[in-house]
Design a protein around this motif. Structure first.
Motif, PDB file in Angstrom:
ATOM      1  N   GLY A 283       0.814  -1.217   0.000  1.00 45.49           N
ATOM      2  CA  GLY A 283       0.000   0.000   0.000  1.00 45.49           C
ATOM      3  C   GLY A 283       0.843   1.261   0.000  1.00 45.49           C
ATOM      4  O   GLY A 283       0.451   2.275  -0.569  1.00 45.49           O
ATOM      5  N   ILE A 284       2.004   1.194   0.614  1.00 45.43           N
ATOM      6  CA  ILE A 284       2.889   2.358   0.673  1.00 45.43           C
ATOM      7  C   ILE A 284       3.803   2.411  -0.539  1.00 45.43           C
ATOM      8  O   ILE A 284       3.926   3.435  -1.199  1.00 45.43           O
ATOM      9  CB  ILE A 284       3.741   2.332   1.965  1.00 45.43           C
ATOM     10  CG1 ILE A 284       2.828   2.499   3.179  1.00 45.43           C
ATOM     11  CG2 ILE A 284       4.826   3.398   1.942  1.00 45.43           C
ATOM     12  CD1 ILE A 284       3.498   2.194   4.502  1.00 45.43           C
ATOM     13  N   ALA A 285       4.451   1.304  -0.859  1.00 48.81           N
ATOM     14  CA  ALA A 285       5.456   1.283  -1.922  1.00 48.81           C
ATOM     15  C   ALA A 285       4.850   1.132  -3.311  1.00 48.81           C
ATOM     16  O   ALA A 285       5.437   1.577  -4.285  1.00 48.81           O
ATOM     17  CB  ALA A 285       6.463   0.164  -1.679  1.00 48.81           C
ATOM     18  N   GLY A 286       3.694   0.512  -3.400  1.00 47.62           N
ATOM     19  CA  GLY A 286       3.082   0.259  -4.701  1.00 47.62           C
ATOM     20  C   GLY A 286       2.924   1.500  -5.561  1.00 47.62           C
ATOM     21  O   GLY A 286       3.387   1.535  -6.700  1.00 47.62           O
ATOM     22  N   PRO A 287       2.267   2.568  -5.045  1.00 48.52           N
ATOM     23  CA  PRO A 287       2.117   3.770  -5.874  1.00 48.52           C
ATOM     24  C   PRO A 287       3.444   4.413  -6.257  1.00 48.52           C
ATOM     25  O   PRO A 287       3.608   4.904  -7.363  1.00 48.52           O
ATOM     26  CB  PRO A 287       1.294   4.707  -4.979  1.00 48.52           C
ATOM     27  CG  PRO A 287       0.577   3.802  -4.041  1.00 48.52           C
ATOM     28  CD  PRO A 287       1.502   2.636  -3.823  1.00 48.52           C
ATOM     29  N   ALA A 288       4.409   4.382  -5.357  1.00 44.34           N
ATOM     30  CA  ALA A 288       5.716   4.969  -5.669  1.00 44.34           C
ATOM     31  C   ALA A 288       6.412   4.175  -6.766  1.00 44.34           C
ATOM     32  O   ALA A 288       7.007   4.744  -7.677  1.00 44.34           O
ATOM     33  CB  ALA A 288       6.593   5.021  -4.423  1.00 44.34           C
ATOM     34  N   LEU A 289       6.344   2.850  -6.684  1.00 45.86           N
ATOM     35  CA  LEU A 289       6.963   2.025  -7.716  1.00 45.86           C
ATOM     36  C   LEU A 289       6.230   2.163  -9.038  1.00 45.86           C
ATOM     37  O   LEU A 289       6.846   2.189 -10.104  1.00 45.86           O
ATOM     38  CB  LEU A 289       6.993   0.560  -7.277  1.00 45.86           C
ATOM     39  CG  LEU A 289       7.863   0.248  -6.065  1.00 45.86           C
ATOM     40  CD1 LEU A 289       7.677  -1.195  -5.627  1.00 45.86           C
ATOM     41  CD2 LEU A 289       9.319   0.548  -6.347  1.00 45.86           C
ATOM     42  N   ALA A 290       4.924   2.297  -9.004  1.00 46.77           N
ATOM     43  CA  ALA A 290       4.145   2.446 -10.230  1.00 46.77           C
ATOM     44  C   ALA A 290       4.484   3.762 -10.918  1.00 46.77           C
ATOM     45  O   ALA A 290       4.534   3.838 -12.143  1.00 46.77           O
ATOM     46  CB  ALA A 290       2.656   2.376  -9.914  1.00 46.77           C
ATOM     47  N   ALA A 291       4.732   4.810 -10.143  1.00 45.35           N
ATOM     48  CA  ALA A 291       5.073   6.101 -10.736  1.00 45.35           C
ATOM     49  C   ALA A 291       6.394   6.028 -11.491  1.00 45.35           C
ATOM     50  O   ALA A 291       6.569   6.678 -12.513  1.00 45.35           O
ATOM     51  CB  ALA A 291       5.155   7.171  -9.645  1.00 45.35           C
ATOM     52  N   ASP A 292       7.329   5.225 -10.992  1.00 40.16           N
ATOM     53  CA  ASP A 292       8.615   5.083 -11.651  1.00 40.16           C
ATOM     54  C   ASP A 292       8.494   4.275 -12.939  1.00 40.16           C
ATOM     55  O   ASP A 292       9.340   4.368 -13.809  1.00 40.16           O
ATOM     56  CB  ASP A 292       9.622   4.390 -10.716  1.00 40.16           C
ATOM     57  CG  ASP A 292      10.048   5.290  -9.577  1.00 40.16           C
ATOM     58  OD1 ASP A 292      10.559   4.739  -8.594  1.00 40.16           O
ATOM     59  OD2 ASP A 292       9.880   6.513  -9.669  1.00 40.16           O
ATOM     60  N   ALA A 293       7.456   3.465 -13.029  1.00 36.96           N
ATOM     61  CA  ALA A 293       7.328   2.554 -14.157  1.00 36.96           C
ATOM     62  C   ALA A 293       6.244   2.992 -15.138  1.00 36.96           C
ATOM     63  O   ALA A 293       5.597   2.166 -15.746  1.00 36.96           O
ATOM     64  CB  ALA A 293       7.030   1.155 -13.633  1.00 36.96           C
ATOM     65  N   LEU A 294       6.025   4.295 -15.268  1.00 37.34           N
ATOM     66  CA  LEU A 294       5.026   4.779 -16.218  1.00 37.34           C
ATOM     67  C   LEU A 294       5.397   4.343 -17.625  1.00 37.34           C
ATOM     68  O   LEU A 294       6.552   4.409 -18.027  1.00 37.34           O
ATOM     69  CB  LEU A 294       4.939   6.306 -16.187  1.00 37.34           C
ATOM     70  CG  LEU A 294       4.237   6.919 -14.991  1.00 37.34           C
ATOM     71  CD1 LEU A 294       4.319   8.437 -15.067  1.00 37.34           C
ATOM     72  CD2 LEU A 294       2.802   6.483 -14.915  1.00 37.34           C
ATOM     73  N   VAL A 295       4.416   3.910 -18.342  1.00 36.65           N
ATOM     74  CA  VAL A 295       4.625   3.510 -19.720  1.00 36.65           C
ATOM     75  C   VAL A 295       4.163   4.660 -20.596  1.00 36.65           C
ATOM     76  O   VAL A 295       3.035   5.121 -20.484  1.00 36.65           O
ATOM     77  CB  VAL A 295       3.835   2.223 -20.049  1.00 36.65           C
ATOM     78  CG1 VAL A 295       3.960   1.875 -21.513  1.00 36.65           C
ATOM     79  CG2 VAL A 295       4.310   1.081 -19.165  1.00 36.65           C
ATOM     80  N   GLY A 296       5.058   5.124 -21.447  1.00 37.64           N
ATOM     81  CA  GLY A 296       4.730   6.226 -22.335  1.00 37.64           C
ATOM     82  C   GLY A 296       3.948   5.758 -23.541  1.00 37.64           C
ATOM     83  O   GLY A 296       4.125   4.637 -24.013  1.00 37.64           O
ATOM     84  N   ASP A 297       3.087   6.626 -24.040  1.00 35.20           N
ATOM     85  CA  ASP A 297       2.279   6.354 -25.212  1.00 35.20           C
ATOM     86  C   ASP A 297       2.648   7.361 -26.293  1.00 35.20           C
ATOM     87  O   ASP A 297       2.289   8.532 -26.197  1.00 35.20           O
ATOM     88  CB  ASP A 297       0.800   6.446 -24.846  1.00 35.20           C
ATOM     89  CG  ASP A 297      -0.135   6.169 -26.003  1.00 35.20           C
ATOM     90  OD1 ASP A 297       0.337   5.977 -27.155  1.00 35.20           O
ATOM     91  OD2 ASP A 297      -1.358   6.152 -25.771  1.00 35.20           O
ATOM     92  N   ALA A 298       3.381   6.912 -27.302  1.00 36.68           N
ATOM     93  CA  ALA A 298       3.848   7.809 -28.360  1.00 36.68           C
ATOM     94  C   ALA A 298       2.684   8.482 -29.074  1.00 36.68           C
ATOM     95  O   ALA A 298       2.767   9.661 -29.442  1.00 36.68           O
ATOM     96  CB  ALA A 298       4.719   7.043 -29.351  1.00 36.68           C
ATOM     97  N   LYS A 299       1.580   7.770 -29.254  1.00 33.97           N
ATOM     98  CA  LYS A 299       0.419   8.364 -29.933  1.00 33.97           C
ATOM     99  C   LYS A 299      -0.206   9.470 -29.098  1.00 33.97           C
ATOM    100  O   LYS A 299      -0.658  10.481 -29.635  1.00 33.97           O
ATOM    101  CB  LYS A 299      -0.608   7.282 -30.258  1.00 33.97           C
ATOM    102  CG  LYS A 299      -0.157   6.344 -31.348  1.00 33.97           C
ATOM    103  CD  LYS A 299      -1.198   5.299 -31.661  1.00 33.97           C
ATOM    104  CE  LYS A 299      -0.677   4.352 -32.733  1.00 33.97           C
ATOM    105  NZ  LYS A 299      -1.596   3.262 -33.000  1.00 33.97           N
ATOM    106  N   ALA A 300      -0.224   9.302 -27.790  1.00 28.28           N
ATOM    107  CA  ALA A 300      -0.779  10.327 -26.904  1.00 28.28           C
ATOM    108  C   ALA A 300       0.084  11.583 -26.904  1.00 28.28           C
ATOM    109  O   ALA A 300      -0.397  12.673 -26.613  1.00 28.28           O
ATOM    110  CB  ALA A 300      -0.910   9.785 -25.487  1.00 28.28           C
ATOM    111  N   ALA A 301       1.347  11.442 -27.244  1.00 25.11           N
ATOM    112  CA  ALA A 301       2.274  12.577 -27.224  1.00 25.11           C
ATOM    113  C   ALA A 301       2.122  13.488 -28.428  1.00 25.11           C
ATOM    114  O   ALA A 301       2.584  14.629 -28.395  1.00 25.11           O
ATOM    115  CB  ALA A 301       3.710  12.081 -27.136  1.00 25.11           C
ATOM    116  N   VAL A 302       1.473  13.018 -29.480  1.00 22.53           N
ATOM    117  CA  VAL A 302       1.367  13.823 -30.704  1.00 22.53           C
ATOM    118  C   VAL A 302       0.804  15.209 -30.396  1.00 22.53           C
ATOM    119  O   VAL A 302       1.279  16.202 -30.934  1.00 22.53           O
ATOM    120  CB  VAL A 302       0.524  13.081 -31.773  1.00 22.53           C
ATOM    121  CG1 VAL A 302       0.227  13.972 -32.961  1.00 22.53           C
ATOM    122  CG2 VAL A 302       1.260  11.823 -32.222  1.00 22.53           C
TER     123      VAL A 302
END
Length: 116
Positions: free
Chosen positions: A21-40
């Motif tokens: 519950g404590i570490a999960g959100p912090a680890l998830a923030a580090d592992a964001l997956v980028g979406d090249a199509k969303a970046a257009v």
């Protein structure tokens, strides 16, 4: 004996749950997956400098703007984070990076890393 074993298991399960519950959100923030199509729709502020071969900015001094097409996504995210925090300094990049969410940074990095 059985009660002691069940108690140990319960305490262990609670500890694991609390950690997740404590570490999960912090680890998830580090592992964001980028979406090249969303970046257009997010790269218009980047193209004006990073999309022109040999471009040089003139504020606050003459500065060769690096081409970032094909750069590693992790490098781009790290650079944007450092500009946003002030660890890297260049007024234009600081101002832009400070407006980006972590997901925006990941998306932009995915977009530029996919270019050759």
């Amino acid at each position: 004996m059985k009660l002691r074993t069940n108690l140990k298991r319960t305490v262990f399960a609670l500890a694991v749950t609390a950690f997740c519950g404590i570490a999960g959100p912090a680890l998830a923030a580090d592992a964001l997956v980028g979406d090249a199509k969303a970046a257009v729709g997010k790269v218009s502020m980047c193209i004006g400098c990073h999309g022109i071969e040999g471009y040089k900015a003139s504020f606050p001094e003459v500065y060769h703007v690096p081409m970032i097409a094909g750069q590693h996504a992790e490098y781009i995210v790290t650079a944007l984070q450092e500009y946003a925090s002030g660890d890297r300094t260049f007024p234009t990049m600081e101002a832009i990076a400070q407006t980006l969410s972590p997901q925006d940074m990941a998306d932009i990095a995915a977009y530029y890393s996919s270019l050759k």
